[in-house]
Scaffold this active site. Sequence first.
Site, mmCIF file in Angstrom:
data_model
loop_
_atom_site.group_PDB
_atom_site.id
_atom_site.type_symbol
_atom_site.label_atom_id
_atom_site.label_comp_id
_atom_site.label_asym_id
_atom_site.label_seq_id
_atom_site.Cartn_x
_atom_site.Cartn_y
_atom_site.Cartn_z
ATOM 1 N N SER A 1 -85.922 36.182 50.888
ATOM 2 C CA SER A 1 -85.817 37.538 51.408
ATOM 3 C C SER A 1 -86.498 37.594 52.769
ATOM 4 C CB SER A 1 -86.477 38.533 50.447
ATOM 5 O OG SER A 1 -86.417 39.852 50.956
ATOM 6 N N LYS B 1 -81.257 36.883 51.966
ATOM 7 C CA LYS B 1 -81.245 38.345 51.858
ATOM 8 C C LYS B 1 -81.916 38.920 53.084
ATOM 9 C CE LYS B 1 -84.039 40.893 49.094
ATOM 10 N NZ LYS B 1 -84.535 41.516 47.839
ATOM 11 N N LYS C 1 -82.983 42.671 55.154
ATOM 12 C CA LYS C 1 -83.208 44.105 55.014
ATOM 13 C C LYS C 1 -82.392 44.846 56.071
ATOM 14 C CE LYS C 1 -86.524 43.690 51.868
ATOM 15 N NZ LYS C 1 -86.512 44.306 50.532
ATOM 16 N N ASP D 1 -80.183 44.265 51.682
ATOM 17 C CA ASP D 1 -81.036 45.122 50.857
ATOM 18 C C ASP D 1 -81.355 46.389 51.650
ATOM 19 O OD1 ASP D 1 -82.806 46.270 49.107
ATOM 20 O OD2 ASP D 1 -84.314 44.693 49.225
ATOM 21 N N GLU E 1 -77.876 45.647 47.939
ATOM 22 C CA GLU E 1 -78.903 46.016 46.974
ATOM 23 C C GLU E 1 -79.416 47.435 47.236
ATOM 24 O OE1 GLU E 1 -83.125 44.229 45.207
ATOM 25 O OE2 GLU E 1 -82.161 43.299 46.932
ATOM 26 N N ASP F 1 -81.794 47.905 41.870
ATOM 27 C CA ASP F 1 -83.172 47.414 41.841
ATOM 28 C C ASP F 1 -84.073 48.545 41.376
ATOM 29 O OD1 ASP F 1 -85.731 46.458 42.365
ATOM 30 O OD2 ASP F 1 -85.398 46.042 44.476
ATOM 31 N N LYS G 1 -86.952 42.701 38.121
ATOM 32 C CA LYS G 1 -88.337 42.402 38.482
ATOM 33 C C LYS G 1 -89.188 42.751 37.264
ATOM 34 C CE LYS G 1 -87.754 43.441 43.402
ATOM 35 N NZ LYS G 1 -88.035 44.425 44.478
ATOM 36 N N GLY H 1 -88.491 39.796 44.043
ATOM 37 C CA GLY H 1 -89.897 39.530 44.310
ATOM 38 C C GLY H 1 -90.613 40.752 44.835
#
Length: 368
Positions: A136, A162, A164, A189, A214, A239, A263, A291
């Site tokens: 990530s 991944k 953001k 994400d 996500e 998520d 998670k 994570g």
Amino acid sequence: MKIDHVTIRQLKMRMKSPFVTSFGSVQDKQFLIVEVKDANGLTGYGEGVAFEVPWYTEETMKTSWHLLEDFLIPMVLHKEIGHPSEVSTIFHSIRRNNMAKAAIETAMWDLYAKQNKIPLATALGGMRKAVEVGVSIGIQPTTAKLYEKIDHALKEGYKRIKVKIKPGLDISLIRAIRERYPEVPLMADANSCYTLENLPLLKALDQYNLLMIEQPLAADDILEHAKLQKQIKTPICLDESICSYDDAKTAIELESCGVINIKYARVGGLTEAKRIHNLCEENNIKVWCGGMLEAGVGRAHAVALTTLSNFVLPGDTAGSSHYWEEDIIEPKVEVKEGLINIPHEPGIGYRINFSALDRYTVKQHQYS
């Protein structure tokens, strides 16, 4: 199982570089380590991963300490507990506060595995000898810096990237990545920063062949994600919306997503994570392990969980060196050719680096 002593430590560790998302930035990570010890001196370790600011969930590091000290520890200390899977039931009367619950529940899973001289992955029912890992990457100050991060991750063999995104840094960012890396397994994400008013933008992401997007909509939403999923081709991964087995069941019934990020800290521990995993497997919903910028203890628990059969997508369990100059476990969690090999030693399979643990501890208290 019977716990004679519990110790909470507050640690402060500096990450190699700031991790930036749509809701904030973290570099000096403060978190909790929970130690549970039995009469024979065996110790299990768990990590409280809540941030200092309640921007991911309503929990913070301080509220986690409060819940542990005033409610959760008294509920298990000196009590006969047959199996760690019973802990989530014991905590049932305490609403939410899942990260606080997970901090001690995972420590008890670690202790149980050590008492039975088996790896935690085996105790959980995991079968894999190694797990695939993605990475990530937070929001970067420049595109060049982002490329540098991606190049480094690919060189280390990570199986999925991944990134953001946020309003104003979404289509242009994904387009630029795709132009440079047309074949890399890529996901975005959003950390809940869009609404259905952004439907044209979210539909435009379909052209970039993403593995998933996500949590595009509100953290507490499941219904509008169902509406969105019907209108876009890219699988939605939920998520923040999934805090329990019941949340996952509702999302599956409403067809709100094609993927769920499990998670263990967000859902209250390894037991609830397993329940959600099994439900998703029964309903052909793919899962992966996200994570929370964990240090070594939390990362070790995530690695063990990922050995379960339906974790078919690479998780965010990057190696220790991706985040830390020094971790609190030995050896560090290492990624080799995109894989983490599962340790064979009892419990989490990693030794505590007590020198580092003591140096990074800023506060601690023992309960007996």
